[in-house]
Design a protein around this motif. Structure first.
Motif, PDB file in Angstrom:
ATOM      1  N   VAL A 154      24.205 -60.591 -19.462  1.00  0.00           N
ATOM      2  CA  VAL A 154      24.834 -61.830 -18.987  1.00  0.00           C
ATOM      3  C   VAL A 154      24.812 -61.887 -17.460  1.00  0.00           C
ATOM      4  O   VAL A 154      24.465 -62.905 -16.857  1.00  0.00           O
ATOM      5  N   LEU A 155      25.176 -60.765 -16.820  1.00  0.00           N
ATOM      6  CA  LEU A 155      25.167 -60.738 -15.365  1.00  0.00           C
ATOM      7  C   LEU A 155      23.757 -60.902 -14.817  1.00  0.00           C
ATOM      8  O   LEU A 155      23.545 -61.558 -13.786  1.00  0.00           O
ATOM      9  N   SER A 156      22.765 -60.336 -15.502  1.00  0.00           N
ATOM     10  CA  SER A 156      21.379 -60.508 -15.060  1.00  0.00           C
ATOM     11  C   SER A 156      20.964 -61.975 -15.098  1.00  0.00           C
ATOM     12  O   SER A 156      20.262 -62.469 -14.197  1.00  0.00           O
ATOM     13  N   LEU A 157      21.393 -62.703 -16.134  1.00  0.00           N
ATOM     14  CA  LEU A 157      21.076 -64.123 -16.229  1.00  0.00           C
ATOM     15  C   LEU A 157      21.724 -64.897 -15.088  1.00  0.00           C
ATOM     16  O   LEU A 157      21.107 -65.772 -14.476  1.00  0.00           O
ATOM     17  N   VAL A 158      22.988 -64.567 -14.792  1.00  0.00           N
ATOM     18  CA  VAL A 158      23.674 -65.225 -13.682  1.00  0.00           C
ATOM     19  C   VAL A 158      22.962 -64.926 -12.368  1.00  0.00           C
ATOM     20  O   VAL A 158      22.741 -65.810 -11.531  1.00  0.00           O
ATOM     21  N   HIS A 159      22.560 -63.671 -12.191  1.00  0.00           N
ATOM     22  CA  HIS A 159      21.926 -63.256 -10.942  1.00  0.00           C
ATOM     23  C   HIS A 159      20.506 -63.782 -10.792  1.00  0.00           C
ATOM     24  O   HIS A 159      19.945 -63.728  -9.699  1.00  0.00           O
ATOM     25  N   ASP A 160      19.925 -64.285 -11.878  1.00  0.00           N
ATOM     26  CA  ASP A 160      18.588 -64.868 -11.789  1.00  0.00           C
ATOM     27  C   ASP A 160      18.574 -66.147 -10.952  1.00  0.00           C
ATOM     28  O   ASP A 160      17.539 -66.520 -10.399  1.00  0.00           O
ATOM     29  N   PHE A 161      19.711 -66.827 -10.873  1.00  0.00           N
ATOM     30  CA  PHE A 161      19.765 -68.051 -10.088  1.00  0.00           C
ATOM     31  C   PHE A 161      19.657 -67.717  -8.608  1.00  0.00           C
ATOM     32  O   PHE A 161      20.375 -66.855  -8.104  1.00  0.00           O
ATOM     33  N   ARG A 162      18.782 -68.408  -7.911  1.00  0.00           N
ATOM     34  CA  ARG A 162      18.568 -68.118  -6.494  1.00  0.00           C
ATOM     35  C   ARG A 162      19.836 -68.302  -5.680  1.00  0.00           C
ATOM     36  O   ARG A 162      20.033 -67.651  -4.652  1.00  0.00           O
ATOM     37  N   ALA A 163      20.702 -69.228  -6.103  1.00  0.00           N
ATOM     38  CA  ALA A 163      21.907 -69.522  -5.331  1.00  0.00           C
ATOM     39  C   ALA A 163      22.972 -68.428  -5.460  1.00  0.00           C
ATOM     40  O   ALA A 163      23.956 -68.446  -4.736  1.00  0.00           O
ATOM     41  N   THR A 164      22.783 -67.500  -6.387  1.00  0.00           N
ATOM     42  CA  THR A 164      23.752 -66.414  -6.550  1.00  0.00           C
ATOM     43  C   THR A 164      23.562 -65.424  -5.415  1.00  0.00           C
ATOM     44  O   THR A 164      22.565 -64.709  -5.356  1.00  0.00           O
ATOM     45  N   GLY A 165      24.537 -65.360  -4.511  1.00  0.00           N
ATOM     46  CA  GLY A 165      24.405 -64.506  -3.344  1.00  0.00           C
ATOM     47  C   GLY A 165      24.526 -63.031  -3.664  1.00  0.00           C
ATOM     48  O   GLY A 165      23.700 -62.215  -3.257  1.00  0.00           O
ATOM     49  N   ASP A 166      25.566 -62.678  -4.390  1.00  0.00           N
ATOM     50  CA  ASP A 166      25.812 -61.273  -4.717  1.00  0.00           C
ATOM     51  C   ASP A 166      25.181 -60.963  -6.066  1.00  0.00           C
ATOM     52  O   ASP A 166      25.561 -61.532  -7.090  1.00  0.00           O
ATOM     53  N   LYS A 167      24.228 -60.052  -6.100  1.00  0.00           N
ATOM     54  CA  LYS A 167      23.517 -59.710  -7.322  1.00  0.00           C
ATOM     55  C   LYS A 167      23.862 -58.287  -7.780  1.00  0.00           C
ATOM     56  O   LYS A 167      23.038 -57.591  -8.379  1.00  0.00           O
ATOM     57  N   SER A 168      25.089 -57.856  -7.499  1.00  0.00           N
ATOM     58  CA  SER A 168      25.499 -56.500  -7.861  1.00  0.00           C
ATOM     59  C   SER A 168      26.774 -56.530  -8.696  1.00  0.00           C
ATOM     60  O   SER A 168      27.514 -57.514  -8.698  1.00  0.00           O
ATOM     61  N   PHE A 169      27.012 -55.437  -9.402  1.00  0.00           N
ATOM     62  CA  PHE A 169      28.252 -55.299 -10.160  1.00  0.00           C
ATOM     63  C   PHE A 169      28.596 -53.826 -10.303  1.00  0.00           C
ATOM     64  O   PHE A 169      27.772 -52.943 -10.020  1.00  0.00           O
ATOM     65  N   LEU A 170      29.811 -53.569 -10.712  1.00  0.00           N
ATOM     66  CA  LEU A 170      30.323 -52.208 -10.863  1.00  0.00           C
ATOM     67  C   LEU A 170      30.546 -51.877 -12.327  1.00  0.00           C
ATOM     68  O   LEU A 170      30.927 -52.739 -13.126  1.00  0.00           O
ATOM     69  N   ILE A 171      30.319 -50.625 -12.663  1.00  0.00           N
ATOM     70  CA  ILE A 171      30.748 -50.065 -13.945  1.00  0.00           C
ATOM     71  C   ILE A 171      31.707 -48.929 -13.604  1.00  0.00           C
ATOM     72  O   ILE A 171      31.343 -48.014 -12.853  1.00  0.00           O
ATOM     73  N   GLN A 172      32.931 -49.004 -14.114  1.00  0.00           N
ATOM     74  CA  GLN A 172      33.949 -48.029 -13.733  1.00  0.00           C
ATOM     75  C   GLN A 172      34.608 -47.413 -14.958  1.00  0.00           C
ATOM     76  O   GLN A 172      34.615 -47.995 -16.055  1.00  0.00           O
ATOM     77  N   GLU A 173      35.189 -46.248 -14.729  1.00  0.00           N
ATOM     78  CA  GLU A 173      35.895 -45.574 -15.809  1.00  0.00           C
ATOM     79  C   GLU A 173      37.102 -46.407 -16.246  1.00  0.00           C
ATOM     80  O   GLU A 173      37.737 -47.099 -15.454  1.00  0.00           O
ATOM     81  N   TRP A 174      37.394 -46.333 -17.514  1.00  0.00           N
ATOM     82  CA  TRP A 174      38.567 -46.989 -18.091  1.00  0.00           C
ATOM     83  C   TRP A 174      39.763 -46.053 -17.942  1.00  0.00           C
ATOM     84  O   TRP A 174      39.706 -44.885 -18.318  1.00  0.00           O
ATOM     85  N   LEU A 175      40.849 -46.570 -17.371  1.00  0.00           N
ATOM     86  CA  LEU A 175      42.072 -45.783 -17.190  1.00  0.00           C
ATOM     87  C   LEU A 175      43.114 -46.294 -18.178  1.00  0.00           C
ATOM     88  O   LEU A 175      43.688 -47.362 -17.989  1.00  0.00           O
ATOM     89  N   PRO A 176      43.354 -45.549 -19.266  1.00  0.00           N
ATOM     90  CA  PRO A 176      44.242 -46.050 -20.320  1.00  0.00           C
ATOM     91  C   PRO A 176      45.696 -46.145 -19.872  1.00  0.00           C
ATOM     92  O   PRO A 176      46.184 -45.307 -19.100  1.00  0.00           O
ATOM     93  N   ASP A 177      46.368 -47.217 -20.334  1.00  0.00           N
ATOM     94  CA  ASP A 177      47.803 -47.417 -20.087  1.00  0.00           C
ATOM     95  C   ASP A 177      48.151 -47.316 -18.601  1.00  0.00           C
ATOM     96  O   ASP A 177      49.197 -46.757 -18.226  1.00  0.00           O
ATOM     97  N   ALA A 178      47.276 -47.838 -17.767  1.00  0.00           N
ATOM     98  CA  ALA A 178      47.486 -47.726 -16.322  1.00  0.00           C
ATOM     99  C   ALA A 178      48.588 -48.668 -15.850  1.00  0.00           C
ATOM    100  O   ALA A 178      48.706 -49.802 -16.315  1.00  0.00           O
ATOM    101  N   ARG A 179      49.391 -48.170 -14.919  1.00  0.00           N
ATOM    102  CA  ARG A 179      50.329 -49.030 -14.196  1.00  0.00           C
ATOM    103  C   ARG A 179      49.591 -49.574 -12.982  1.00  0.00           C
ATOM    104  O   ARG A 179      48.872 -48.856 -12.306  1.00  0.00           O
ATOM    105  N   ASP A 180      49.779 -50.859 -12.732  1.00  0.00           N
ATOM    106  CA  ASP A 180      48.993 -51.572 -11.727  1.00  0.00           C
ATOM    107  C   ASP A 180      49.909 -52.011 -10.584  1.00  0.00           C
ATOM    108  O   ASP A 180      50.840 -52.788 -10.784  1.00  0.00           O
ATOM    109  N   TYR A 181      49.641 -51.505  -9.368  1.00  0.00           N
ATOM    110  CA  TYR A 181      50.462 -51.826  -8.209  1.00  0.00           C
ATOM    111  C   TYR A 181      49.640 -52.542  -7.145  1.00  0.00           C
ATOM    112  O   TYR A 181      48.451 -52.265  -6.974  1.00  0.00           O
ATOM    113  N   ARG A 182      50.268 -53.436  -6.424  1.00  0.00           N
ATOM    114  CA  ARG A 182      49.695 -54.010  -5.200  1.00  0.00           C
ATOM    115  C   ARG A 182      50.636 -53.621  -4.054  1.00  0.00           C
ATOM    116  O   ARG A 182      51.804 -54.032  -4.017  1.00  0.00           O
TER     117      ARG A 182
END
Length: 290
Positions: A154-182
């Motif tokens: 899906v991301l590759s299809l989106v990135h195929d469009f010339r107008a898409t500036g950022d053509k990168s993405f992240l794959i990250q580890e899943w952290l179960p039951d994480a508490r989320d702070y800002r």
């Protein structure tokens, strides 16, 4: 009276206008999109300093040049923070804790992608995250190699469009039951924090994203020293004066998930005493240096 340009007219503008006005700073709205400007005519409304560089770099360059504005958070600050993979790489290099992550730049071969995930020691499920979106847009969970390949397609299809500036993405580890702070860091010091919580019903329904724009509630909390020290170290490493630092706590680990150099100002109850005094002092200092 010092005039501060703020390019958003939403909650942040309204919440800072009164407190900063009481401290001798007139907060005005400077539109940075949706305009038609005669560039040969000087601006009618003058400003001395800008709060945070606009989210659209091109329009930001226009309003900066027209008003000759210094910014509390500069264009470089905003672009640095927006690049999630760049932040993760910088913090990893500095020895600060971050999730195990793989950065993918399209076009990428499926076998290379899966090999990189395996080499990084990532177990499924994993989180797939566009590199430069906000508010949780486009983030998904992949439970196995097939679903990861599907998300990548899906991301590759989106990135195929010339107008898409950022053509990168992240794959990250899943952290179960994480508490989320800002944590909010202002001029090198944590000045307040929230924990973003999902309701029991949302969790029971399978929801896991903690973004407030996706229905989570931001509750003011007093961060432990360990968390505060980490958030302050992140702001120092990135060199950003006003920064939201997102922390995930899971199974005894605390990691930096991402940062935001355009954070929303929340209600007063979620900040330490003296927050607006410190913010006013920072604005005045930036204006004086210009």
């Amino acid at each position: 009276m010092l005039r501060l340009a703020v390019t958003t007219s939403s909650e942040t503008f309204e919440r800072m206008r009164g407190p900063l006005g009481d401290r001798g700073i007139d907060v005005g709205h400077l539109p940075a999109e949706g305009f038609a400007l005669d560039l040969s005519t000087p601006p009618a409304e003058p400003f001395d300093v800008g709060f945070v560089y606009p989210s659209r770099p091109m329009e930001g360059g226009v309003v900066t040049a027209r008003h000759d504005l210094p910014w509390v958070n500069t264009r470089e600050d905003v672009l640095t923070s927006r690049n999630k993979a760049g932040v993760i790489a910088a913090l990893e290099r500095a020895g600060l804790p971050v999730p195990r992550s793989v950065c993918v730049s399209n076009p990428a071969d499926e076998s290379d992608l899966l090999d990189a995930v395996e080499s990084a020691g990532l177990d499924y499920p994993v989180v797939v995250k566009p590199n430069s979106t906000t508010r949780g847009v486009g983030i998904a969970k992949a439970h196995d190699p097939d679903s990861l390949s599907g998300h990548a397609d899906v991301l590759s299809l989106v990135h195929d469009f010339r107008a898409t500036g950022d053509k990168s993405f992240l794959i990250q580890e899943w952290l179960p039951d994480a508490r989320d702070y800002r944590a909010m860091v202002l001029d090198g010091e944590v000045v307040g924090a929230v924990e973003r919580r999902l309701s029991d019903g949302a969790r029971d329904g399978g929801r896991w994203k903690h973004n407030v724009h996706r229905g989570a509630e931001a509750v003011g909390v007093a961060l432990p020293k360990r968390h505060r020290d980490l958030a302050e170290a992140v702001a120092d490493e990135l060199g950003i004066r006003y920064l939201g630092v997102d922390l995930l706590e899971s199974d005894g680990r605390v990691v930096v998930s991402e940062t935001n150099a355009r954070p929303t100002i929340d209600d007063d109850a979620k900040y330490d005493d003296g927050f607006f005094d410190r913010l006013a002092a920072l604005v005045e200092r930036v204006a004086k240096k210009s």
